[in-house]
Design a protein around this motif. Structure first.
Motif, PDB file in Angstrom:
ATOM      1  N   GLY A  23       0.805  -1.228   0.000  1.00  0.00           N
ATOM      2  CA  GLY A  23       0.000   0.000   0.000  1.00  0.00           C
ATOM      3  C   GLY A  23       0.828   1.264   0.000  1.00  0.00           C
ATOM      4  N   CYS A  24       2.041   1.188  -0.561  1.00  0.00           N
ATOM      5  CA  CYS A  24       2.910   2.373  -0.644  1.00  0.00           C
ATOM      6  C   CYS A  24       2.754   3.042  -2.004  1.00  0.00           C
ATOM      7  CB  CYS A  24       4.378   1.982  -0.512  1.00  0.00           C
ATOM      8  SG  CYS A  24       4.787   1.078   0.976  1.00  0.00           S
ATOM      9  N   SER A  25       3.073   4.335  -2.037  1.00  0.00           N
ATOM     10  CA  SER A  25       3.224   5.038  -3.295  1.00  0.00           C
ATOM     11  C   SER A  25       4.699   4.934  -3.677  1.00  0.00           C
ATOM     12  CB  SER A  25       2.823   6.508  -3.088  1.00  0.00           C
ATOM     13  OG  SER A  25       3.552   7.339  -3.941  1.00  0.00           O
ATOM     14  N   VAL A  26       4.974   4.595  -4.949  1.00  0.00           N
ATOM     15  CA  VAL A  26       6.362   4.521  -5.404  1.00  0.00           C
ATOM     16  C   VAL A  26       6.550   5.561  -6.503  1.00  0.00           C
ATOM     17  CG1 VAL A  26       8.188   3.066  -6.320  1.00  0.00           C
ATOM     18  CG2 VAL A  26       6.405   2.056  -4.900  1.00  0.00           C
ATOM     19  N   SER A  27       7.561   6.412  -6.331  1.00  0.00           N
ATOM     20  CA  SER A  27       7.734   7.555  -7.240  1.00  0.00           C
ATOM     21  C   SER A  27       9.012   7.468  -8.056  1.00  0.00           C
ATOM     22  CB  SER A  27       7.763   8.843  -6.407  1.00  0.00           C
ATOM     23  OG  SER A  27       8.306   9.914  -7.147  1.00  0.00           O
ATOM     24  N   THR A  28       8.984   8.116  -9.205  1.00  0.00           N
ATOM     25  CA  THR A  28      10.196   8.358  -9.987  1.00  0.00           C
ATOM     26  C   THR A  28      11.144   9.218  -9.138  1.00  0.00           C
ATOM     27  OG1 THR A  28      10.922   9.051 -12.191  1.00  0.00           O
ATOM     28  CG2 THR A  28       9.394  10.511 -11.091  1.00  0.00           C
ATOM     29  N   PRO A  29      12.463   9.153  -9.392  1.00  0.00           N
ATOM     30  CA  PRO A  29      13.396   9.927  -8.561  1.00  0.00           C
ATOM     31  C   PRO A  29      13.067  11.424  -8.518  1.00  0.00           C
ATOM     32  CG  PRO A  29      14.618   8.392  -9.943  1.00  0.00           C
ATOM     33  CD  PRO A  29      13.186   8.317 -10.384  1.00  0.00           C
ATOM     34  N   THR A  30      13.050  11.994  -7.339  1.00  0.00           N
ATOM     35  CA  THR A  30      12.882  13.435  -7.132  1.00  0.00           C
ATOM     36  C   THR A  30      13.235  13.768  -5.690  1.00  0.00           C
ATOM     37  OG1 THR A  30      11.343  15.306  -7.205  1.00  0.00           O
ATOM     38  CG2 THR A  30      10.408  13.201  -6.543  1.00  0.00           C
ATOM     39  N   CYS A  31      13.706  15.017  -5.466  1.00  0.00           N
ATOM     40  CA  CYS A  31      13.930  15.481  -4.094  1.00  0.00           C
ATOM     41  C   CYS A  31      12.596  15.803  -3.430  1.00  0.00           C
ATOM     42  CB  CYS A  31      14.794  16.736  -4.087  1.00  0.00           C
ATOM     43  SG  CYS A  31      16.385  16.528  -4.887  1.00  0.00           S
ATOM     44  N   GLY A  32      11.595  16.167  -4.268  1.00  0.00           N
ATOM     45  CA  GLY A  32      10.221  16.498  -3.884  1.00  0.00           C
ATOM     46  C   GLY A  32       9.893  16.749  -2.432  1.00  0.00           C
ATOM     47  N   PRO A  33       9.465  15.716  -1.686  1.00  0.00           N
ATOM     48  CA  PRO A  33       8.947  15.953  -0.338  1.00  0.00           C
ATOM     49  C   PRO A  33       9.999  16.385   0.675  1.00  0.00           C
ATOM     50  CG  PRO A  33       9.018  13.593  -0.811  1.00  0.00           C
ATOM     51  CD  PRO A  33       9.348  14.309  -2.087  1.00  0.00           C
ATOM     52  N   CYS A  34      11.253  16.012   0.472  1.00  0.00           N
ATOM     53  CA  CYS A  34      12.295  16.318   1.463  1.00  0.00           C
ATOM     54  C   CYS A  34      12.310  17.798   1.799  1.00  0.00           C
ATOM     55  CB  CYS A  34      13.668  15.882   0.965  1.00  0.00           C
ATOM     56  SG  CYS A  34      15.006  16.409   2.036  1.00  0.00           S
ATOM     57  N   LEU A  35      12.153  18.644   0.791  1.00  0.00           N
ATOM     58  CA  LEU A  35      12.193  20.086   1.033  1.00  0.00           C
ATOM     59  C   LEU A  35      10.805  20.712   0.928  1.00  0.00           C
ATOM     60  CD1 LEU A  35      13.693  22.045  -1.989  1.00  0.00           C
ATOM     61  CD2 LEU A  35      12.885  19.712  -2.162  1.00  0.00           C
ATOM     62  N   GLY A  36       9.752  19.893   1.048  1.00  0.00           N
ATOM     63  CA  GLY A  36       8.403  20.447   0.981  1.00  0.00           C
ATOM     64  C   GLY A  36       8.083  21.000  -0.386  1.00  0.00           C
ATOM     65  N   GLY A  37       8.714  20.460  -1.407  1.00  0.00           N
ATOM     66  CA  GLY A  37       8.523  20.956  -2.769  1.00  0.00           C
ATOM     67  C   GLY A  37       7.256  20.417  -3.397  1.00  0.00           C
ATOM     68  N   HIS A  38       7.149  19.114  -3.489  1.00  0.00           N
ATOM     69  CA  HIS A  38       5.976  18.444  -4.052  1.00  0.00           C
ATOM     70  C   HIS A  38       6.047  16.959  -3.703  1.00  0.00           C
ATOM     71  CE1 HIS A  38       7.989  17.107  -8.099  1.00  0.00           C
ATOM     72  NE2 HIS A  38       8.888  17.277  -7.184  1.00  0.00           N
ATOM     73  N   MET A  39       5.052  16.186  -4.114  1.00  0.00           N
ATOM     74  CA  MET A  39       5.049  14.725  -3.903  1.00  0.00           C
ATOM     75  C   MET A  39       5.040  14.334  -2.423  1.00  0.00           C
ATOM     76  SD  MET A  39       4.929  13.105  -6.780  1.00  0.00           S
ATOM     77  CE  MET A  39       5.392  11.468  -6.232  1.00  0.00           C
TER      78      MET A  39
END
Lengths: 419, 161
Positions: A352-368
């Protein structure tokens, strides 16, 4: 001689026999790095100053990893500016969506950084490459622009703190726990302006991925860089990747350190950093039962294949708690593909996890994976500052991948032994 | 020489609160200025006046390498940051863009919120007009002074080529 490993690399790149802490030097660079947030500002500075040529198109890396695949129109405009610059200057190491990975996992994997290098990157976690026995440090956009133009940068030679590692890991303890524990000991400015030089018999116990994780968060103690000695594991890692000549530097026997920190790996327990500073460390035992809403497993700190395997070893055959969103982000395409081939992605999806393409996204509150008011995440990322992953009242707890994965299943902070 | 009212901040002010990452999809200084310090004091950008001075504790500007942090502080009118100490990337970034910052533990400890403060950059002298106290900042090394005199890092690099 009295030089540390960092001081020797800097001396060599400055063409000097000897340097000492406090010396201001100019060093030749083996690589200059930027991402989609910092490169556009550097491009403006580069052009504004009237430069038309980069010093070496093969020694610049532009990695569009922070807001990609682009989260909005403005971030698409930033990527466009960086992309056009990369094309105009025929930048060899330009990584766009589909090929991109999180920069500090990608560059070592692609063999673009290696032992003995001097590297600057317009991203604070550039210090990651110290794991390979390189001098690598984060700088800003203007330094990146200057580095791209001239191929050199100025540095104040840092004094050093020696971190002596002994012992062997207990279960559910890994590189992340070493660095969180260290930051908890010395504080977020405990190594300000200094180099953290890891050494001791415990180094051999650490995998390369552990070392990347540890060097990655040297900045979280304020350090200029973190660095590991080059050993068989390092040479094995770079053997089929690194294209330049491997240069091994060793600290002198009589090198001077401002202080020595002893860490016995055998005594380390699974560790977390509570909001809102990485130095706010507790053992998992002390915070068990803390409610969580989100789990993020990935980032330049813990998105490598061993991290993904660790998470999968816990999540396989289990289910993420109903109230939890668990987001898994393999850091590069190679890691993503490896995880796919090993059946790890299937295990995540079944859990039941979401698996994403590589991105920094959530680490810096950017997106994803941005959080709203009063939500709490346990994340394998590197910072837990106010508002780091979203709303200013949201909270981030830093942990290793096994702890994060176990917490996803239980819906509260725990270790895999508690499942 | 600059003079302004002091806004005081604690230790470990990080770049995420100076300019949150949700605004980093922008590089326009005026736009960044609107959100400066938003996550620590959401009224800061609207109340700060040209010339005002920020005084902070240890490790100011820790965290990311975003040059947007000193850019946003300068663009909202702040004339100078005085701190007990600075995180090294923030320190470098500020000098590289020609934004004056001064390391002075004594000033950081003794100056109060709202005080009127003057700074003489040439002498590194900080004067608290409200209390009458004066403080001497840590001087820049000659090498860095040279970069500043060239008009910033890019001009310095050009002068070398």
């Amino acid at each position: 001689m009295k030089m540390t490993m960092t001081q020797k690399i800097l001396a060599s790149h400055a063409g000097l026999e000897q340097v000492k802490p406090g010396d201001l030097i100019e060093a030749k660079l083996d690589l200059v790095l930027g991402n989609d947030v910092t490169t556009p500002v550097a491009v403006d500075e580069f052009r504004k100053a009237g430069f038309t040529k980069v010093f070496d198109k093969d020694k610049i890396a532009i990695v569009l990893d922070h807001y990609t695949p682009c989260k909005d129109i403005k971030s698409a405009q930033l990527c466009k500016k960086a992309r056009e610059f990369a094309i105009e200057h025929k930048i060899t190491n330009f990584f766009d969506v589909g090929k991109v990975g999180i920069e500090h996992a990608l560059l070592p994997e692609q063999g673009l950084v290696g032992p003995g290098d001097a590297i600057i990157g317009a991203d604070s976690h550039t210090c990651t490459y110290g794991a390979l026995g390189a001098f690598a440090t984060g700088i800003g956009s203007t330094d990146m622009a200057a580095g791209m133009a001239g191929g050199f940068s100025w540095f104040k030679v840092p004094a050093a703190i020696k971190v002596n590692l002994t012992g062997k890991f207990q279960p559910y303890v890994s590189g992340k726990d070493v660095i969180l524990h260290l930051i908890g000991l010395i504080g977020v400015d405990g190594a300000l302006y200094k180099s953290l030089e890891f050494t001791g018999e415990g180094v051999a116990e650490l995998s390369m991925d552990d070392r990347f994780t540890i060097a990655n968060m040297a900045i979280e103690a304020g350090a200029k860089n973190g660095i590991f000695p080059v050993d068989e594991k390092t040479l094995e890692y770079v053997k089929d990747r690194f294209k330049r000549e491997v240069k091994i530097f060793e600290a002198d026997e009589d090198a001077e350190y401002e202080s020595v920190v002893e860490i016995n790996l055998s005594e380390l327990k699974p560790t977390v950093s509570l909001p809102h500073l990485p130095s706010n460390t507790k053992t998992v035992d002390e915070v068990k039962g803390m409610h969580i809403d989100q789990v993020v497993i990935g980032s330049c700190t813990n998105g490598r294949i061993s991290d993904i395997r660790d998470a999968a070893s816990v999540l396989k055959g289990r289910k993420v708690a109903d109230h939890v969103r668990c987001i898994i982000i393999p850091a590069t395409q190679e890691i993503y593909k490896q995880a796919l081939q090993e059946g790890l992605l299937e295990a995540f999806i079944d859990a039941g996890c979401s698996v994403s393409t590589p991105t920094c996204g959530p680490c810096l509150g950017g997106h994803m994976g941005v959080m709203c008011e009063n939500e709490r995440a346990i994340a394998t990322t590197n910072r837990n500052f106010v508002g780091r992953m979203g709303h200013t009242s949201s909270e981030v707890v830093l942990a290793n991948p096994e702890i994060a994965a176990a917490s996803a299943v239980k819906g509260e902070i725990c270790t895999p032994a508690d499942l | 020489m600059v003079t302004g009212k002091v806004y005081k901040f604690q230790d470990n002010v990080d770049t995420d609160v100076i300019i949150p990452a949700r605004y980093l999809n922008n590089t326009d200084p005026a736009e960044l200025a609107k959100h400066c310090m938003e996550d620590i004091d959401d009224s800061f950008a609207s109340k700060v006046q040209p010339g005002d001075i920020m005084v902070a504790g240890a490790n100011f500007g820790c965290g990311s390498s975003r040059e947007h942090a000193p850019i946003s502080i300068r663009a909202c009118g702040v004339s100078c940051v005085i701190a007990e100490s600075f995180a090294r990337i923030f320190y470098r970034n500020s000098l590289n863009i020609g934004f004056p910052i001064l390391e002075c533990p004594e000033a950081a400890k003794n100056i109060n919120e709202g005080d009127q403060v003057s700074v003489d950059f040439k002498k590194g002298l900080i004067i608290d007009e409200t209390t009458g106290q004066t403080f001497q900042a840590v001087p820049f090394p000659a090498f860095i002074e040279n970069i500043i005199n060239c008009g910033g890092l890019m001009e310095y690099i050009k002068s070398k080529q």
